[in-house]
Design an enzyme around this catalytic site. Structure first.
Site, PDB file in Angstrom:
ATOM      1  N   THR A   1     -21.156  42.231  55.140  1.00  0.00           N
ATOM      2  CA  THR A   1     -20.573  43.507  55.971  1.00  0.00           C
ATOM      3  C   THR A   1     -19.201  43.396  55.713  1.00  0.00           C
ATOM      4  OG1 THR A   1     -20.299  42.434  58.019  1.00  0.00           O
ATOM      5  CG2 THR A   1     -22.522  42.819  57.398  1.00  0.00           C
TER       6      THR A   1
ATOM      7  N   ARG B   1     -26.130  31.855  59.780  1.00  0.00           N
ATOM      8  CA  ARG B   1     -24.627  31.400  59.935  1.00  0.00           C
ATOM      9  C   ARG B   1     -24.386  30.032  60.055  1.00  0.00           C
ATOM     10  NH1 ARG B   1     -25.005  36.289  63.181  1.00  0.00           N
ATOM     11  NH2 ARG B   1     -23.763  37.867  62.392  1.00  0.00           N
TER      12      ARG B   1
ATOM     13  N   ARG C   1     -19.832  32.862  52.789  1.00  0.00           N
ATOM     14  CA  ARG C   1     -20.577  33.852  53.704  1.00  0.00           C
ATOM     15  C   ARG C   1     -22.055  33.698  53.422  1.00  0.00           C
ATOM     16  NH1 ARG C   1     -18.654  38.516  50.002  1.00  0.00           N
ATOM     17  NH2 ARG C   1     -20.424  38.813  48.649  1.00  0.00           N
TER      18      ARG C   1
ATOM     19  N   ASP D   1     -20.534  42.178  68.003  1.00  0.00           N
ATOM     20  CA  ASP D   1     -21.722  42.178  68.793  1.00  0.00           C
ATOM     21  C   ASP D   1     -21.574  43.309  69.735  1.00  0.00           C
ATOM     22  OD1 ASP D   1     -21.104  39.670  67.734  1.00  0.00           O
ATOM     23  OD2 ASP D   1     -23.295  39.174  67.985  1.00  0.00           O
TER      24      ASP D   1
ATOM     25  N   ASN E   1     -17.449  32.467  59.602  1.00  0.00           N
ATOM     26  CA  ASN E   1     -18.609  32.188  60.167  1.00  0.00           C
ATOM     27  C   ASN E   1     -19.181  30.571  60.000  1.00  0.00           C
ATOM     28  OD1 ASN E   1     -19.973  33.918  62.065  1.00  0.00           O
ATOM     29  ND2 ASN E   1     -20.227  35.355  60.165  1.00  0.00           N
TER      30      ASN E   1
END
Lengths: 334, 376
Positions: free
Chosen positions: A249, A107, A100, A167, A139
């Site tokens: 997150t 990303r 991550r 998003d 990602n």
């Protein structure tokens, strides 16, 4: 001496019980994977949940921790193993495995490392669940969904990237806060790349069908006195901000993946902005995955909504497609 | 006459002869109110103003089912996500001392707002954000390291509670406090003493989780869903919890009647092992993943649901048991309690064997031994 079970229970239906009908597998039990798992379990979506990862101790610990909550759930079977046979018969497989973003890292930087991990994961998933729908979360999601599609050999409607679902959820939350309404009452779509170059479709933003761009033709532009463009910028910056504050997150992405899973397992035909193969649309000629509004049901992406985008929005999509293809064409051994 | 408006909105007048009347006119023209009305005529209303007409008189809205979670570690956040996903509350507040992590967790939950039915999620180091809570879940404090007993955490967590509890009480004087931090029975006693609340409003999560684990393991053994397997683990949440074998049943059929050796060392089916696994569960999971979170989070949400929805379900939770089962001291142990919106209103009087009562009294003695040394 008969056991307690034998004395207590008289079997009626003979033979082995049927396999699961709504099995969900989560690959990767990091923060994102476990947030997906707990959201999916709490929404009572699967009749079986399988967890896979490479770290054996942690995997077993997470499995036990979830099992201990079985009294409060409606998922009677929770299994986990480093061996992919435990995933057999899955309807939905959610892939969260991989590295991550570190603080400040984009990303796109994660690509080659994650491609190598996927080369190990994807073929095994498909071997044990050839009829599954793959939902890619790792990602950079648009590229990893392409990679998954290539490695799996599955038809494109069964390989979905979580894409801009999050998003758009963040966008709807932030816009709704400004208008003092619930996020479900503000409608707005963010499409294209899940990342720095996502496209907010201002022409569609509305509350109760009242188009915001009609009320403020400058909306989303630099001339806009109200600065609505800032909201999209906040969406793009969200992940970086939360990572800076808590290191990663997980809750929001977990909830958004559970939302997708619900549409898929319950055959709802709801529309979600997820990453799908867009070759042939909007002048894009390469095999790239970008988020568009997709109708999701139990076959996967059953159809795509033809958005009316203005020339600038189409140009941004094309530019994202070019950036993604620029990286994808250099990937080795897919 | 020329009017020049400055950035502040005041107007300066030029080209007006200086007479008393004109001075008065200048005074009026310099008023900021003039500028505001002037610009309102020429300025575009905002999107919000065009879209939405406010039709009521604004009054401060007070939440009806607000829950605060103190501590945003793994347990606190597992409680938070379970409570949010089960749509139990109209406002969630998070408190902790680490500001960055607290803000990050709050934002991460808020970003999922589209998928939730909790319109307000707030967080602050300052307890004022917890005001008007119906229920405050306390998860703050040190947690067990691998191999460490819960009782070892006591003094560290008492000191933390000396800061937390008065702050909770200050902003939500009518709330119910649900203590999760370990050792939960002692800390529930501590919270009760520090808050000055009546005993129905201070509850320890106690053996709610132990009983859930017991029922899960029982279900696995009998190939049934845990909710159809009934069994109660009471007493200390920890190494000396008491499985009440006489009550273990499926569809009202007592398993102890089917197998009188159940729970003893003579039992060929070794049901005693089920309770042993419950006691060791936490240590095992901690050894494997470093901590436990999901199960305790879900069990807390279960308690929160019963309390906020006034269900009057019976749960094994930690309450003041002085005077029951021969317990003489002011200790908190888990017994089956009726939970409602007033908190813990009633206790179910279990018929225990003499050796089960003896075990409870022994737990009570152990806990009192530690409690009487505490500086509160």
């Amino acid at each position: 001496m008969a056991t307690v079970q034998e004395k207590l229970i008289t079997p009626i239906a003979g033979g082995a019980s049927e396999g699961p009908r709504n099995k969900v597998t989560v690959v990767g039990i990091g923060q994102v994977g476990m947030a997906c798992a707990i959201s999916i379990l709490l929404r009572e979506l699967p009749d079986e949940l399988a967890l896979v990862d490479v770290v054996e101790d942690r995997l077993k610990g997470e499995m036990m921790d979830l099992q201990h909550g079985s009294l409060f759930l409606k998922t009677p079977k929770i299994v986990a193993d480093t061996d992919y046979t435990v995933t057999a018969g899955s309807r939905i497989v959610i892939v969260t495995a991989g590295v991550r973003q570190q603080e400040g890292e984009s990303r796109l930087n994660l690509v080659q490392r994650n491609v190598n991990i996927f080369k190990h994961i994807i073929p095994q998933i498909v071997t044990h669940s050839p009829n599954c729908i793959l939902v890619v979360v790792s990602n950079p999601v648009d590229i990893m969904t392409y990679v998954t599609w290539k490695l799996s050999g599955l038809p494109k409607h069964r390989v979905i990237g979580s894409g801009c679902n999050l998003d758009s959820a963040r966008f709807r939350y932030l816009m709704a806060e400004k208008l003092s309404v619930h996020p479900t009452s503000f409608h707005g779509w963010i499409l294209g790349e899940h990342g720095d170059s996502s496209v907010p479709v201002w022409s569609g933003a509305n509350v109760a069908g009242v188009n915001l761009q009609t009320l403020n033709p400058d909306i989303g532009t630099d001339q806009d006195k109200e600065g609505w463009k800032e909201t999209h910028k906040m969406v793009v910056d969200s992940a970086y901000e939360v990572i800076k504050l808590k290191g990663y997150t997980n809750w929001a992405i977990g909830m958004s993946v559970a939302d997708l899973t619900e549409s898929l397992t319950k055959n709802l035909s709801r529309i979600h902005p997820v990453s799908t193969m867009v070759k042939g649309m909007y002048g894009i000629n390469e095999d790239v995955y970008l988020s568009l509004p997709c109708v999701l049901n139990n076959s996967g992406v059953s159809s795509v909504i033809n958005m009316t985008l203005n020339a600038e929005e189409v140009a941004k999509l094309k530019k994202s497609a070019d950036t993604l293809w620029g990286i994808q064409k250099d990937l080795k051994d897919l | 006459m020329v009017l020049i408006f400055s950035r502040s909105g005041r107007a300066k007048v030029h080209g007006l002869k200086s007479t008393p009347l004109n001075e008065y006119v200048k005074h009026i023209l310099a008023s900021p109110y003039l500028y505001r009305s002037f610009t309102k005529l020429t300025e575009m209303a905002t999107v919000k103003e065009q879209l939405i007409e406010h039709v009521m008189k604004d009054e401060a809205s007070v939440p009806r089912s607000k829950v605060t979670v103190v501590g945003v570690g793994a347990v606190g956040m597992a409680c938070a996500i379970s409570i949010l996903t089960k749509e139990l509350t109209d406002e969630l507040a998070l408190v902790d001392v680490i500001e960055d992590k607290l803000k990050g967790e709050m934002m991460d939950l808020q970003h999922g707002g589209l998928f939730l039915r909790t319109p307000k999620i707030v967080a602050d180091k300052d307890y004022s954000c917890t005001a008007n809570s119906k229920l405050v879940v306390v998860t703050a404090g040190a947690r067990q390291q691998e191999g460490e007993s819960r009782l070892n955490l006591v003094q560290r967590n008492v000191n933390i509670f000396k800061f937390i509890i008065p702050n909770i009480v200050k902003y939500s004087p009518n709330c119910i406090i649900l203590v999760v931090s370990n050792p939960v029975d002692i800390l529930t006693y501590v919270a009760w003493k520090l808050s000055g609340f009546p005993r129905n409003r201070v509850i320890g999560s106690g053996c709610n989780l132990d009983s859930a684990r017991f029922r899960y393991l029982m279900g696995e053994k009998l190939n049934l869903h845990p909710s159809s397997c009934h069994g109660w683990v009471i007493g200390e949440h920890g190494d000396s919890s008491v499985p009440v074998w006489s009550g273990v049943n499926v569809a009202g059929v007592s398993l102890k009647n089917l197998n009188p050796d159940m729970g003893t060392d003579k039992d060929k089916e070794n049901w005693k092992e089920v309770h042993k696994q419950v006691v060791e569960s936490a240590y095992e999971v901690i050894k494997l993943k470093g901590y436990t979170s999901w199960a305790i989070g879900m069990s807390v949400a279960d308690l929160v649901e019963t309390i906020l929805k006034n269900l009057r379900k019976v749960h094994p939770v930690s309450t003041m048991v002085q005077g029951m089962h021969g317990v003489k001291d002011e200790v908190f142990l888990s017994v089956p309690c009726v939970l409602s919106s007033s908190g813990l209103s009633d206790v179910v009087k279990m018929t225990l064997k003499s050796d089960e009562e003896e075990q409870l009294r022994k737990s009570a003695d152990t806990l009192w031994g530690i409690q009487k040394e505490l500086k509160l």
